[in-house]
Design an enzyme around this catalytic site. Structure first.
Site, PDB file in Angstrom:
ATOM      1  N   HIS A  34      -3.091  -2.990   7.497  1.00 56.80           N
ATOM      2  CA  HIS A  34      -1.779  -2.342   7.448  1.00 56.80           C
ATOM      3  C   HIS A  34      -1.904  -0.921   7.965  1.00 56.80           C
ATOM      4  CE1 HIS A  34      -2.664   0.101   3.868  1.00 56.80           C
ATOM      5  NE2 HIS A  34      -3.122  -0.984   3.270  1.00 56.80           N
ATOM      6  N   CYS A  48      -8.033  -2.937   1.399  1.00 57.97           N
ATOM      7  CA  CYS A  48      -7.312  -3.203   2.646  1.00 57.97           C
ATOM      8  C   CYS A  48      -7.955  -2.422   3.784  1.00 57.97           C
ATOM      9  CB  CYS A  48      -5.848  -2.786   2.512  1.00 57.97           C
ATOM     10  SG  CYS A  48      -4.883  -3.830   1.397  1.00 57.97           S
TER      11      CYS A  48
END
Length: 95
Positions: free
Chosen positions: A42, A70
């Site tokens: 992301h 992430c």
């Protein structure tokens, strides 16, 4: 260090959202693309959906351990993955 990106080979499952809200952290990211489970590629983080400028700390921390597993990217790079890697793309995470 307590929640690293899990090493391994995965088949991505989906593009999640162009704007994705992380409830636990009360922030937004663009172009969330699931690697596996709760782990995504992301963009850098934003305080609000639709903001044009990411948080300065998120930008400063690119390339450092700063997420909860992430893979945080520049907006343009997250956008490229989101639109060019369909579900089922092989993702290899290694040291």
């Amino acid at each position: 260090k307590s929640d690293p990106t899990p090493l391994g080979t995965y088949r991505s499952t989906e593009q999640i959202n162009v704007w994705h809200y992380f409830t636990k952290f009360d922030c937004w990211a663009q172009y969330a693309y699931r690697i596996t489970g709760a782990y995504y590629f992301h963009s850098v983080l934003f305080n609000n959906k639709g903001d044009s400028n990411p948080t300065s700390s998120s930008v400063r921390n690119l390339g450092r351990r700063a997420s909860h597993g992430c893979v945080r990217l520049k907006v343009a790079d997250a956008k490229w993955i989101y639109y060019n890697c369909p579900a089922g793309t092989t993702v290899v995470v290694r040291n």
